[in-house]
Design a protein around this motif. Structure first.
Motif, PDB file in Angstrom:
ATOM      1  N   PRO A  55       0.814  -1.235   0.000  1.00  0.00           N
ATOM      2  CA  PRO A  55       0.000   0.000   0.000  1.00  0.00           C
ATOM      3  C   PRO A  55       0.840   1.276   0.000  1.00  0.00           C
ATOM      4  CG  PRO A  55      -0.094  -1.106   2.143  1.00  0.00           C
ATOM      5  CD  PRO A  55       0.565  -2.051   1.199  1.00  0.00           C
ATOM      6  N   LEU A  56       1.999   1.236   0.616  1.00  0.00           N
ATOM      7  CA  LEU A  56       2.867   2.416   0.630  1.00  0.00           C
ATOM      8  C   LEU A  56       3.421   2.694  -0.761  1.00  0.00           C
ATOM      9  CD1 LEU A  56       4.840   1.616   3.911  1.00  0.00           C
ATOM     10  CD2 LEU A  56       2.940   3.229   3.654  1.00  0.00           C
ATOM     11  N   VAL A  57       3.842   1.642  -1.452  1.00  0.00           N
ATOM     12  CA  VAL A  57       4.377   1.780  -2.798  1.00  0.00           C
ATOM     13  C   VAL A  57       3.294   2.263  -3.752  1.00  0.00           C
ATOM     14  CG1 VAL A  57       5.283   0.473  -4.768  1.00  0.00           C
ATOM     15  CG2 VAL A  57       6.229   0.114  -2.471  1.00  0.00           C
ATOM     16  N   ARG A  58       2.075   1.748  -3.575  1.00  0.00           N
ATOM     17  CA  ARG A  58       0.982   2.128  -4.468  1.00  0.00           C
ATOM     18  C   ARG A  58       0.677   3.622  -4.379  1.00  0.00           C
ATOM     19  NH1 ARG A  58      -2.435  -1.476  -2.895  1.00  0.00           N
ATOM     20  NH2 ARG A  58      -2.136  -2.967  -4.592  1.00  0.00           N
ATOM     21  N   GLU A  59       0.860   4.203  -3.204  1.00  0.00           N
ATOM     22  CA  GLU A  59       0.539   5.624  -3.009  1.00  0.00           C
ATOM     23  C   GLU A  59       1.652   6.561  -3.467  1.00  0.00           C
ATOM     24  OE1 GLU A  59      -0.264   6.007   1.105  1.00  0.00           O
ATOM     25  OE2 GLU A  59      -2.171   4.900   1.036  1.00  0.00           O
ATOM     26  N   ALA A  60       2.842   6.031  -3.735  1.00  0.00           N
ATOM     27  CA  ALA A  60       3.995   6.881  -4.081  1.00  0.00           C
ATOM     28  C   ALA A  60       4.070   7.102  -5.583  1.00  0.00           C
ATOM     29  CB  ALA A  60       5.280   6.245  -3.586  1.00  0.00           C
ATOM     30  N   ASP A  61       4.579   8.268  -5.976  1.00  0.00           N
ATOM     31  CA  ASP A  61       4.842   8.531  -7.396  1.00  0.00           C
ATOM     32  C   ASP A  61       6.129   7.857  -7.843  1.00  0.00           C
ATOM     33  OD1 ASP A  61       2.698  10.498  -8.306  1.00  0.00           O
ATOM     34  OD2 ASP A  61       3.404  11.441  -6.465  1.00  0.00           O
ATOM     35  N   THR A  62       7.103   7.786  -6.938  1.00  0.00           N
ATOM     36  CA  THR A  62       8.359   7.090  -7.217  1.00  0.00           C
ATOM     37  C   THR A  62       8.898   6.521  -5.917  1.00  0.00           C
ATOM     38  OG1 THR A  62       8.977   8.450  -9.135  1.00  0.00           O
ATOM     39  CG2 THR A  62      10.761   7.347  -7.995  1.00  0.00           C
ATOM     40  N   VAL A  63       9.475   5.333  -6.012  1.00  0.00           N
ATOM     41  CA  VAL A  63      10.104   4.686  -4.856  1.00  0.00           C
ATOM     42  C   VAL A  63      11.610   4.631  -5.105  1.00  0.00           C
ATOM     43  CG1 VAL A  63      10.308   2.555  -3.528  1.00  0.00           C
ATOM     44  CG2 VAL A  63       8.068   3.302  -4.371  1.00  0.00           C
ATOM     45  N   ILE A  64      12.384   5.099  -4.142  1.00  0.00           N
ATOM     46  CA  ILE A  64      13.840   5.030  -4.210  1.00  0.00           C
ATOM     47  C   ILE A  64      14.315   4.026  -3.167  1.00  0.00           C
ATOM     48  CG2 ILE A  64      16.007   6.299  -3.963  1.00  0.00           C
ATOM     49  CD1 ILE A  64      14.502   8.832  -4.748  1.00  0.00           C
ATOM     50  N   VAL A  65      15.034   3.016  -3.632  1.00  0.00           N
ATOM     51  CA  VAL A  65      15.502   1.944  -2.755  1.00  0.00           C
ATOM     52  C   VAL A  65      17.020   2.004  -2.678  1.00  0.00           C
ATOM     53  CG1 VAL A  65      15.567  -0.540  -2.352  1.00  0.00           C
ATOM     54  CG2 VAL A  65      13.545   0.512  -3.429  1.00  0.00           C
ATOM     55  N   HIS A  66      17.536   2.214  -1.497  1.00  0.00           N
ATOM     56  CA  HIS A  66      18.981   2.278  -1.323  1.00  0.00           C
ATOM     57  C   HIS A  66      19.523   0.890  -0.988  1.00  0.00           C
ATOM     58  CE1 HIS A  66      19.704   6.638  -1.503  1.00  0.00           C
ATOM     59  NE2 HIS A  66      18.468   6.728  -1.048  1.00  0.00           N
ATOM     60  N   ASN A  67      20.327   0.366  -1.903  1.00  0.00           N
ATOM     61  CA  ASN A  67      21.137  -0.849  -1.724  1.00  0.00           C
ATOM     62  C   ASN A  67      20.379  -2.176  -1.736  1.00  0.00           C
ATOM     63  OD1 ASN A  67      23.832  -0.176  -1.829  1.00  0.00           O
ATOM     64  ND2 ASN A  67      24.079   0.077   0.378  1.00  0.00           N
ATOM     65  N   ALA A  68      19.098  -2.194  -1.431  1.00  0.00           N
ATOM     66  CA  ALA A  68      18.428  -3.479  -1.216  1.00  0.00           C
ATOM     67  C   ALA A  68      18.285  -4.310  -2.490  1.00  0.00           C
ATOM     68  CB  ALA A  68      17.052  -3.268  -0.595  1.00  0.00           C
ATOM     69  N   PHE A  69      18.436  -3.696  -3.669  1.00  0.00           N
ATOM     70  CA  PHE A  69      18.386  -4.468  -4.905  1.00  0.00           C
ATOM     71  C   PHE A  69      19.726  -5.143  -5.216  1.00  0.00           C
ATOM     72  CE2 PHE A  69      14.481  -2.101  -6.068  1.00  0.00           C
ATOM     73  CZ  PHE A  69      13.729  -3.150  -6.585  1.00  0.00           C
ATOM     74  N   THR A  70      20.795  -4.727  -4.548  1.00  0.00           N
ATOM     75  CA  THR A  70      22.120  -5.271  -4.878  1.00  0.00           C
ATOM     76  C   THR A  70      22.915  -5.741  -3.661  1.00  0.00           C
ATOM     77  OG1 THR A  70      23.042  -3.021  -4.813  1.00  0.00           O
ATOM     78  CG2 THR A  70      22.366  -3.887  -6.986  1.00  0.00           C
ATOM     79  N   LEU A  71      22.377  -5.557  -2.463  1.00  0.00           N
ATOM     80  CA  LEU A  71      23.093  -5.938  -1.248  1.00  0.00           C
ATOM     81  C   LEU A  71      22.225  -6.903  -0.439  1.00  0.00           C
ATOM     82  CD1 LEU A  71      25.866  -5.225  -0.031  1.00  0.00           C
ATOM     83  CD2 LEU A  71      24.729  -3.476   1.345  1.00  0.00           C
ATOM     84  N   HIS A  72      22.846  -7.816   0.276  1.00  0.00           N
ATOM     85  CA  HIS A  72      22.175  -8.955   0.896  1.00  0.00           C
ATOM     86  C   HIS A  72      21.715  -8.733   2.335  1.00  0.00           C
ATOM     87  CE1 HIS A  72      26.280  -8.964   2.275  1.00  0.00           C
ATOM     88  NE2 HIS A  72      25.999  -9.867   3.204  1.00  0.00           N
ATOM     89  N   PHE A  73      21.748  -7.522   2.836  1.00  0.00           N
ATOM     90  CA  PHE A  73      21.488  -7.304   4.251  1.00  0.00           C
ATOM     91  C   PHE A  73      20.044  -7.621   4.661  1.00  0.00           C
ATOM     92  CE2 PHE A  73      25.140  -4.025   4.908  1.00  0.00           C
ATOM     93  CZ  PHE A  73      26.047  -5.052   4.734  1.00  0.00           C
TER      94      PHE A  73
END
Length: 412
Positions: A93-111
């Motif tokens: 629901p949070l993503v649906r309400e946003a115009d753009t989502v910026i994700v730091h590191n989670a697409f390329t880092l395993h934490f």
């Protein structure tokens, strides 16, 4: 209508860390550009901050820590699937309400691989535009490669998620990411980290206003002369040097910080009139600034000291002096000094300044100024202001990138 950004990271900006510091700077830039910004993290942020907490994505606490330890051993357990599903339910629901989502590191880092897996699912659903801001790559870091395993959620870290715009913080990271993907670097944007010179140099509000008013960070050269307005300061010769620098296609700013002389105000005022007229005749009014006259008050000692921090060179053209304290001040600030070849300046400056004759041509003095700056520290200083200052990065790269990503998504 205000555009809404959702920023996702394991921890919020209040936590001390490199990525968190970058997020804090981004927040300031986004808000200055008129965006509304919300955060998602695994723990609370500063009081009053707009942070939605999803505990499962904090790799150091609770379920997040347990799942990470299992995954480091290569075990994909029911706890991983439960955490992924929980993150997905809370994020959607949070993503649906946003115009753009910026994700730091989670697409390329395993934490937080549950977060990575949930983000991949949301990317497939195409609810909104997404940007993967990549500071680190698990599959390219020798410290993390032993923790990677073939297949499973680890595989997501070395593949491009569908419909996601990838941003790296350096050309090196872009090459590494391209190598992981096994394809050309085209389509991966580079937005380097930056610095806020006002904050780093600890500039006071008054000096910041001078910097903004006269665009000192955007100039090619800032020349400082912290003296009173008297004829023996020979300021007219410096104004002609400014004209010579302009004739070379440069954009200099010459700051004369001092006021009119108290002991003979009439003569000093007439001299200032002569100088402003000369600047007008030479068409360098935008490049020659008499600060005390402009401010209606003499800049205090702190302001003058701070002006050395943003100056490239001290240009000191006096025909006579009792001593020459600005030479000492410039030396302490490591600012190059270009000055007239008079006895007291030879005594005080020694071999550590650049001298020119009183009757030297403006072009020749301009050459001396440029020679004094043709050194790595001076060149690096200007390049940092030009390429790595946060406001410059925002105007040239960050905000245009956001607008481009949003426009492409809304046009589909």
């Amino acid at each position: 209508m205000t555009k809404r950004l959702l920023v996702i990271h394991y921890t919020p900006p209040a936590v001390i860390g490199g990525v968190e510091h970058i997020m804090q700077e981004h927040l300031r830039l986004f808000e200055n550009a008129g965006f509304s910004v919300g955060f998602v993290a695994g723990r609370e942020g500063e009081p009053g901050a707009s942070v939605t907490v999803i505990p499962e994505i904090d790799p150091a606490r609770g379920t997040g820590g347990l799942v990470e330890r299992q995954l480091d051993s290569g075990d994909v357990t029911p706890a991983f699937h439960d955490a992924r599903d929980s993150v997905l339910r809370q994020l959607r629901p949070l993503v649906r309400e946003a115009d753009t989502v910026i994700v730091h590191n989670a697409f390329t880092l395993h934490f937080s691989l549950p977060l990575t897996a949930a983000l991949w699912q949301l990317a497939r659903e195409g609810l909104t535009s997404m940007i993967a801001w990549c500071h680190d790559l698990a599959w390219s870091n020798p410290l993390y490669v032993p923790l990677m395993h073939n297949g499973g959620p680890w595989e997501l870290l070395r593949r491009p998620a569908p419909g996601v715009c990838y941003v790296t913080v350096s050309e090196e990271r872009r090459r590494e990411l391209s190598s992981l993907w096994g394809r050309a670097e085209h389509g991966i944007e580079v937005v380097p980290n930056g610095i806020d010179p006002d904050e780093f140099l600890l500039l006071s509000p008054g000096t910041r206003e001078i910097v903004r008013t006269h665009l000192l960070y955007d100039r090619d050269i800032v020349l400082l002369l912290p003296v009173r307005i008297t004829r023996r300061k020979n300021i007219e010769s410096a104004i002609r040097v400014i004209r010579a620098l302009c004739d070379r296609g440069l954009d200099p700013c010459f700051l004369v910080s001092g006021p009119e002389a108290l002991h003979h105000p009439g003569r000093s005022a007439r001299y200032l009139d002569t100088l402003t007229q000369l600047a007008s005749e030479l068409d360098v009014e935008r490049h020659v600034i008499f600060l005390a006259a402009e401010m209606g008050a003499n800049p205090d000692d702190r302001t003058v000291s701070e002006l050395y921090s943003v100056a490239d060179v001290l240009l000191f053209p006096s025909s006579s002096e009792g001593f020459g304290i600005p030479i000492l001040e410039a030396g302490l600030r490591r600012v190059p000094v270009v000055l007239t070849d008079i006895p007291i300046f030879r005594e005080v400056g020694g071999q550590d300044v650049v001298r020119f004759d009183l009757d030297e041509e403006p072009d020749s003095v301009a050459d001396a100024v440029l020679r004094s700056l043709d050194k790595p520290p001076a060149r690096l200083y200007r390049r940092i202001l030009r390429e790595y200052r946060w406001e410059a990065l925002a105007n040239r790269r960050i905000i245009p990138l956001l607008e481009h990503v949003m426009r492409d998504t809304h046009s589909e």
